[in-house]
Design a protein around this motif. Structure first.
Motif, short mmCIF file in Angstrom:
data_model
loop_
_atom_site.label_atom_id
_atom_site.label_comp_id
_atom_site.label_asym_id
_atom_site.label_seq_id
_atom_site.Cartn_x
_atom_site.Cartn_y
_atom_site.Cartn_z
N SER A 196 60.20 81.10 10.15
CA SER A 196 60.25 80.48 11.54
C SER A 196 59.80 81.25 12.73
O SER A 196 59.52 80.78 13.55
CB SER A 196 61.91 80.42 11.83
OG SER A 196 62.57 81.60 11.94
N THR A 197 59.41 82.69 12.56
CA THR A 197 59.09 83.37 13.77
C THR A 197 57.73 82.76 14.02
O THR A 197 57.26 82.53 15.04
CB THR A 197 58.74 84.67 13.52
OG1 THR A 197 57.80 84.96 12.19
CG2 THR A 197 60.23 85.43 13.16
N ASP A 208 61.20 83.18 -3.43
CA ASP A 208 61.40 84.46 -2.77
C ASP A 208 61.65 85.67 -3.63
O ASP A 208 61.61 86.87 -3.02
CB ASP A 208 62.53 83.99 -1.59
CG ASP A 208 62.32 84.86 -0.56
OD1 ASP A 208 61.38 85.36 -0.04
OD2 ASP A 208 63.46 85.01 0.25
N THR A 234 56.54 79.30 12.65
CA THR A 234 56.52 77.94 12.59
C THR A 234 57.40 77.45 13.90
O THR A 234 56.93 76.49 14.42
CB THR A 234 57.09 77.44 11.24
OG1 THR A 234 58.38 78.06 11.31
CG2 THR A 234 56.22 77.85 10.12
N SER A 235 58.46 77.99 14.10
CA SER A 235 59.55 77.37 15.24
C SER A 235 59.38 78.28 16.55
O SER A 235 59.29 77.68 17.50
CB SER A 235 60.74 77.47 14.70
OG SER A 235 61.10 77.00 13.50
N ASP A 240 56.70 74.63 5.86
CA ASP A 240 56.95 75.82 6.60
C ASP A 240 55.92 76.78 5.93
O ASP A 240 55.29 77.66 6.72
CB ASP A 240 58.18 76.21 6.65
CG ASP A 240 59.22 76.49 5.54
OD1 ASP A 240 58.49 76.02 4.27
OD2 ASP A 240 60.40 77.03 5.50
N GLU A 273 58.61 90.62 15.69
CA GLU A 273 57.71 89.35 15.12
C GLU A 273 57.45 88.31 16.32
O GLU A 273 56.18 87.86 16.52
CB GLU A 273 58.45 88.69 13.86
CG GLU A 273 58.36 89.50 12.67
CD GLU A 273 58.79 88.88 11.34
OE1 GLU A 273 58.61 89.45 10.29
OE2 GLU A 273 59.28 87.55 11.57
N ILE A 274 58.58 88.15 16.87
CA ILE A 274 58.55 86.83 17.95
C ILE A 274 58.14 87.37 19.42
O ILE A 274 56.98 86.91 19.78
CB ILE A 274 59.82 86.07 18.18
CG1 ILE A 274 60.24 85.51 16.71
CG2 ILE A 274 59.68 85.04 19.32
CD1 ILE A 274 61.50 84.80 16.86
N LEU A 303 70.09 68.44 -4.60
CA LEU A 303 68.84 69.07 -4.71
C LEU A 303 67.75 68.27 -5.03
O LEU A 303 67.95 67.38 -5.93
CB LEU A 303 68.98 70.68 -5.49
CG LEU A 303 69.94 71.58 -5.01
CD1 LEU A 303 69.71 72.81 -5.77
CD2 LEU A 303 69.70 72.07 -3.58
N VAL A 356 65.46 77.54 19.99
CA VAL A 356 64.62 77.28 18.91
C VAL A 356 65.39 77.24 17.57
O VAL A 356 65.46 76.40 16.76
CB VAL A 356 63.37 78.01 19.03
CG1 VAL A 356 62.43 77.95 17.59
CG2 VAL A 356 62.54 77.79 20.04
N THR A 401 61.58 71.22 -2.13
CA THR A 401 62.50 71.32 -0.91
C THR A 401 61.68 71.44 0.34
O THR A 401 60.78 72.38 0.22
CB THR A 401 63.19 72.43 -1.03
OG1 THR A 401 64.15 72.29 -2.23
CG2 THR A 401 64.20 72.45 0.21
N ARG A 417 60.40 80.81 -0.45
CA ARG A 417 61.60 80.44 -0.31
C ARG A 417 62.40 80.40 -1.62
O ARG A 417 61.56 80.02 -2.51
CB ARG A 417 61.70 79.06 0.38
CG ARG A 417 61.16 78.74 2.05
CD ARG A 417 62.38 79.35 2.79
NE ARG A 417 61.96 79.22 4.29
CZ ARG A 417 62.53 79.73 5.30
NH1 ARG A 417 63.49 80.73 5.02
NH2 ARG A 417 61.98 79.79 6.56
N THR A 430 61.27 72.36 3.97
CA THR A 430 62.10 72.88 5.20
C THR A 430 60.62 73.17 6.45
O THR A 430 59.57 73.31 5.91
CB THR A 430 62.80 74.14 4.97
OG1 THR A 430 61.85 75.02 4.09
CG2 THR A 430 63.95 74.07 4.11
N LEU A 431 61.10 73.14 7.65
CA LEU A 431 60.32 73.39 8.44
C LEU A 431 60.57 74.78 9.31
O LEU A 431 61.33 75.16 9.15
CB LEU A 431 60.37 72.21 9.48
CG LEU A 431 60.17 70.69 9.33
CD1 LEU A 431 60.52 69.63 9.99
CD2 LEU A 431 58.72 70.31 8.62
N ASP A 479 66.93 78.69 3.76
CA ASP A 479 66.96 79.09 2.37
C ASP A 479 68.43 78.08 1.76
O ASP A 479 68.52 78.01 0.57
CB ASP A 479 67.39 80.51 2.22
CG ASP A 479 66.09 81.33 2.32
OD1 ASP A 479 65.06 80.80 1.87
OD2 ASP A 479 66.05 82.29 3.15
N SER A 526 56.03 73.11 0.34
CA SER A 526 56.76 73.18 1.59
C SER A 526 56.38 73.57 2.88
O SER A 526 55.45 74.22 3.09
CB SER A 526 57.99 74.46 1.35
OG SER A 526 59.11 74.36 2.41
N SER A 535 59.53 86.20 7.93
CA SER A 535 60.60 85.19 8.46
C SER A 535 59.79 83.77 9.02
O SER A 535 59.27 84.03 10.07
CB SER A 535 61.50 85.68 9.49
OG SER A 535 62.09 86.94 8.98
#
Lengths: 348, 348
Positions: free
Chosen positions: A80-81, A56, A83-84, A107, B67-68, A341, B266, A345, A52, A347-348, B243, A105, A78
């Motif tokens: 989130s694919t 990144d 983790t979420s 995530d 991915e998902i 900031l 989600v 950081t 991130r 992020t989930l 980000d 972080s 990505s």
């Protein structure tokens, strides 16, 4: 901020510390070689990178190295694919590298945990070997940049670049010649600090600007834009030279400053048609790059001669870091502690 | 432009044509099913996507789907690694998909040629089955959007999204229920054109703005920003919600308009902490999304109820297309022919 502390003093110190950090990394590459040997032994077929923010951009640089020098397909995850959305891909023969200064972080920690459970060979590249990310990963590599106090990451970024460069080099049995003179070149670049303070005056009242590059240096453009956004609150947009022509070129006119990164080599040559199109748009182009590219720009700063393209991003970012620092101070901000900031950081 | 032709008339017509294009795609899925069966039979282990500009955002959407819903690792190719740097990766068990409206960009044609020679299963998704890209590829899929005249791509984008959605759905033997009502929902969204014309007034004099989303809708944020840049010449910046918190949040204040995409599901839920941070920054947030997210924003537009998250991007982009059109006209530009751009962009 305690009374008497100068805004930006941490960032200024950390920018100037970079050649010494690189010297330290170059002087003792045992751990990098050890990890490289373990990665090579597993013969990964695909490489995934997760990160991130500034890290990144180090991951993006590594993606080019993997694709070009290892000739392996690669992707930026990505997170989130996993983790979420809860995807559980089959990841055997995959090398998953997470890059994070703090290693904190959630995530990224979760991404490494899931990647490891799904069969990937996992590596954490952090500035804190005791961090949750380093602990969650099968392998971990400390970039040894030392504590970074300014919220705007500088020395940790170039330490990530150099570490990833050496890792991927040793992994394919290469020799580290291209990086040997880095500390010397870095000091040469930092000696131009006064010039950068004057250059910052050009952008003192700019509300927006565009940074562009191709190939390895695309990572520089992305990181330069982030540095300017987070310290000077300017709307800095980064585009690969090719993508710039597919749409964003329409918004370029003489009132939108363009910063171009055009080093010697393949990526720099691929920027020449872009430079021509920017000239047609009568854009003001400030180039950090080779002498001939700087000569055909509105203004610029010449990179040291003889720098191999694949290590050039380690140097290219220095003038942008100095520009961000001077611009932030001129605009009344404190680059050590940008508004809203914090250093870590989550992020989930 | 011949005298008497209204600026933006092609873009307006093409935006409005979208539900009919989707109807056509949904009504005859034989070719998509045929290609899906051939892809599934080859059991790819890794998916690479190559594209530029608007098509790159369709590729990004497809990356999330891969991915998902397929649980396969995926990556967006940096074409220069193959075309300029000459990398020749081993690509067996790799599915390489190139997405391009025109099918003419030389770097994508070359990417497909190299990919095919290196063992990848290649698929071109274009709006022109006779194009060099479609011809160079082992398999090709026509999005059948009809000729697109405006330089700013609209109907070809949503036709790419829907085609890629159906392709990846059939490839895993899924049923297309989620997409069935798309044309009806699309017409509902387009009926809000008047509201969008009024909303455009809010941004009439803005020099910059930020678009943010997470998950599938991140593609919407990226495409919305590009549409605004190329038609209205505004400095529109897209960030994934995660980000945004890693740096760019510093530049957000009440003077930087934020457009958020927060559908049900989600990705939308993952945006709620971002929305909270934006509130702390007293940002003006205009949300296109679910009723509750719109209610906790400064202003917004509610998406139809019952839309599955994975197809939501097909609808979400419509208000942004209308916003870009109205804003361009209000600012005196012609979105059918943005300055300096042509319909086919050739990058090497």
């Amino acid at each position: 901020m305690p009374i008497g502390e100068k805004p930006g003093r941490h960032m200024a110190a950390e920018v100037n510390e970079q050649p010494a950090v690189w010297q330290r990394i170059l002087a003792d590459q045992r751990r990098i070689r050890e990890i490289a040997a373990r990665l090579a032994a597993r013969r990964p077929r695909f490489v995934l990178l997760a990160a991130r923010g500034t890290s990144d951009h180090a991951a993006l640089y590594a993606k080019y190295l993997v694709e070009i020098t290892h000739e392996l397909p690669a992707g930026l995850v990505s997170p989130s694919t996993l983790t979420s959305y809860g995807a559980r891909p089959r990841l055997d023969e995959v090398l998953l590298i997470a890059v994070s200064q703090s290693g904190h972080s959630p995530d990224l920690v979760r991404t490494i945990e899931i990647g490891r459970a799904q069969g990937a060979l996992t590596l954490a590249v952090t500035n804190n070997a005791a961090s949750p990310l380093a602990q969650a990963s099968e392998l971990n590599l400390d970039i040894r940049a030392g504590v970074e106090r300014a919220v705007a990451a500088t020395k940790s970024y170039t330490a990530q670049l150099l570490t990833l460069y050496l890792l991927l080099l040793h992994m394919r049995g290469g020799e580290g010649r291209a990086a040997e003179r880095m500390p010397e070149w870095g000091r040469q670049m930092l000696d131009q600090g006064g010039a950068l303070a004057r250059i910052a005056e050009r952008y003192r009242f700019a509300e927006r600007l565009v940074v562009t590059a191709r190939g390895y240096s695309y990572a520089t453009a992305r990181e330069a834009a982030l540095k300017l956004m987070e310290t000077s609150y300017i709307a800095a947009q980064a585009f690969s030279g090719a993508d710039l022509l597919h749409g964003p070129l329409a918004m370029i006119d003489p009132l939108v400053p363009v910063l171009a990164v055009i080093p010697e080599g393949v990526g720099g040559r691929a920027m020449l048609p872009v430079l021509a199109r920017l000239k047609e748009a009568r854009a003001d182009v400030f180039t950090i790059g080779n002498a001939s590219a700087v000569a055909s720009s509105s203004a610029g700063l010449v990179l040291p001669e003889g720098v191999a393209e694949e290590v050039s991003p380690i140097l290219e970012i220095l003038p942008f870091q100095m520009l961000a620092l001077h611009l932030a101070l001129a605009r009344g901000a404190d680059p050590d502690a940008p508004r809203r900031l914090s250093k870590v950081t989550e992020t989930l």
